[in-house]
Design a protein around this motif. Structure first.
Motif, PDB file in Angstrom:
ATOM      1  N   SER A  96     -35.064   6.063  15.939  1.00 50.97           N
ATOM      2  CA  SER A  96     -35.976   4.751  16.520  1.00 50.97           C
ATOM      3  C   SER A  96     -37.464   5.003  15.693  1.00 50.97           C
ATOM      4  N   LYS A  97     -37.812   6.036  15.202  1.00 50.81           N
ATOM      5  CA  LYS A  97     -38.966   5.894  14.343  1.00 50.81           C
ATOM      6  C   LYS A  97     -38.920   5.361  13.102  1.00 50.81           C
ATOM      7  N   ASP A  98     -37.806   5.111  12.471  1.00 49.83           N
ATOM      8  CA  ASP A  98     -37.706   4.523  11.136  1.00 49.83           C
ATOM      9  C   ASP A  98     -38.610   5.059  10.118  1.00 49.83           C
ATOM     10  N   GLU A  99     -38.874   6.448  10.186  1.00 49.30           N
ATOM     11  CA  GLU A  99     -39.567   7.136   9.416  1.00 49.30           C
ATOM     12  C   GLU A  99     -38.426   7.456   8.108  1.00 49.30           C
ATOM     13  N   HIS A 100     -37.422   7.957   8.353  1.00 50.72           N
ATOM     14  CA  HIS A 100     -36.467   8.415   7.719  1.00 50.72           C
ATOM     15  C   HIS A 100     -34.781   7.552   7.878  1.00 50.72           C
ATOM     16  N   THR A 101     -33.901   7.607   6.967  1.00 52.24           N
ATOM     17  CA  THR A 101     -32.694   6.798   7.086  1.00 52.24           C
ATOM     18  C   THR A 101     -31.637   8.090   7.627  1.00 52.24           C
TER      19      THR A 101
END
Length: 197
Positions: A96-101
């Motif tokens: 959910s942070k969308d910092e990594h895939t």
């Protein structure tokens, strides 16, 4: 930097070995090796499930064990398998942070892939993509890191990629003898290593 992080299912986010042990003990007690049928708790079962090669854990052939989890009890073991709840919670938070895939790379037999897809959906794990690959081919999937518990997959990754630096070996009894650069006990440990890069 945004990385592509691949996560295995069985042994990392789903407790395949405990569920298999319980099914074999209940429905196929004749496959239990003498003295190994007393385990009840997850911790006790982990002490019995120490070998990656399942035919060495049970008194049955590889084909007989595969039939149990791929066909006869696949819904119980795969579709309704026991999650590692803390890892699921951490993984959902990281996604959910969308910092990594985040992607999933798992080795599942074609006749029971749907159970794993159902299981992932049930636990609301929104991977960018899901790849069904035999262990020896996981290293070929485009990703920067792989979190996996398989000693065989570790060897394939190291040989294929020329290094084990980005393989995060998830600690399990069956991989204790592997001399890996990076070992993790949970998803949070893995993310600390990745984010420190």
């Amino acid at each position: 930097m945004k990385y592509i992080i691949a996560v295995d299912v069985d042994g990392v986010i789903r407790d395949f070995s405990t569920d298999l042990y319980r099914v074999v003990k209940e429905y196929y007690p004749h496959y239990m090796k003498p003295g190994t049928d007393k385990a009840e708790t997850r911790e006790e079962i982990k002490k019995e499930m120490t070998d990656w090669d399942l035919e060495d854990t049970f008194d049955a052939t590889r084909e007989e064990i595969q039939r149990i989890y791929r066909e006869e009890h696949s819904e119980t073991i795969l579709g309704n398998g026991t999650p590692y709840l803390n890892n699921i919670k951490s993984l959902k938070k990281e996604i959910s942070k969308d910092e990594h895939t985040f992607i999933c790379i798992t080795s599942q037999h074609p006749i029971c892939c749907h159970h794993t897809l159902t299981w992932l959906g049930k636990h609301e794990l929104n991977f960018q993509s899901i790849h069904f690959r035999k262990g020896r081919k996981k290293w070929l999937v485009e990703c920067d890191y792989l979190i996996d518990d398989s000693p065989n997959n570790y060897k394939y990754w190291k040989n294929g990629r020329g290094s084990d630096n980005n393989f995060l070996l998830y600690n399990q009894r069956w991989n204790e003898k592997v001399n890996a650069t990076n070992r993790v006990n949970n998803i949070d440990d893995a993310m600390k290593i990745i984010n420190a890069q």
